[in-house]
Design an enzyme around this catalytic site. Sequence first.
Site, PDB file in Angstrom:
ATOM      1  N   HIS A 130      -3.227  -5.392  -3.036  1.00  0.00           N
ATOM      2  CA  HIS A 130      -3.327  -4.045  -3.264  1.00  0.00           C
ATOM      3  C   HIS A 130      -2.307  -2.564  -2.745  1.00  0.00           C
ATOM      4  O   HIS A 130      -1.523  -1.624  -2.433  1.00  0.00           O
ATOM      5  CB  HIS A 130      -4.151  -2.977  -2.203  1.00  0.00           C
ATOM      6  N   GLY A 131      -1.144  -3.112  -1.419  1.00  0.00           N
ATOM      7  CA  GLY A 131      -0.193  -2.380  -0.416  1.00  0.00           C
ATOM      8  C   GLY A 131       0.180  -2.801   1.016  1.00  0.00           C
ATOM      9  O   GLY A 131      -0.845  -3.208   1.281  1.00  0.00           O
TER      10      GLY A 131
END
Length: 290
Positions: A130-131
């Site tokens: 997701h990051g």
Amino acid sequence: MLFSTGLFKKIIIADTFAKAADWGFLNVGIMGSMDAMIVMSAYTFQIYFDFSGYSDMAVGLAAMFNIEIPCNFNAPYRSDSIIEFWKRWHITLTQFLRKYIYYPLGGSRKGKVRTYLNVFIVFLVSGIWHGANWTFIVWGMIHGIASIFNRIFNRVWNKIWGWMRWTFTFIFLCFTWMIFRAESLRQVKEYFATIFGELKFYVSHELASCFVLPEVDLFMYAFKIHDYDLTNYVIMVLALLAAFGIILRVKPYAQKEFQPKVSNLLGAVVCLIWSVLSLADNSVFIYFGF
């Protein structure tokens, strides 16, 4: 119909809750505990209706070209365990991680300890996917640990009343979504300190006004309703109750077959026209950031 309802989920529902969530995370230092809980609920609904709406639109658009792509959501907030939640939420990502991470690591074929380790690795990878932010990594780790405990104590968990299992699961999801949404772990700490600090039942006027659609403002002006403060609070409560009603009572398309009825036609037309008339330039899908 699927595209229209997905667009409605995004433009009318998700973007309304987004205003409340954005206000909350821009004003963590001045919020009261009740504000913080409402913001938490708002983001919990925002991320679902945003991503679920996006997925419905994708499936609907593909079907218009006679292309069938898989369902991505199946009423995830009705889950009464973390294991069930991840079978219902972002189904395609879960299948991808299972196929390319979990199974190559050995899956559940190499004993319980190795199985729990594999589960934790899968969720850690999900967080990193997701990051590159510690909030995503911690979020993934917490869900991994919760999933492991769910497996270890599954028999005990299943003996608890169903409504209690659902309540605990939903509260867990709400709190972990705050970690997912926060800009940093420091902001997570500040946010939770606000929730568990001095209980203040007052809800900020600025937060309540975030739930008011332009259509409602026009209606109030046309009928000369001047008590805006009270109306804003009523609309806020109704919006939260309506969201709960949708996630708990409305059957998702994954659980039913399409019926070409007049009611479906009218519903699709209303959703499409209302959503198109409400389109704004700043309407961005959450998952475009990942």
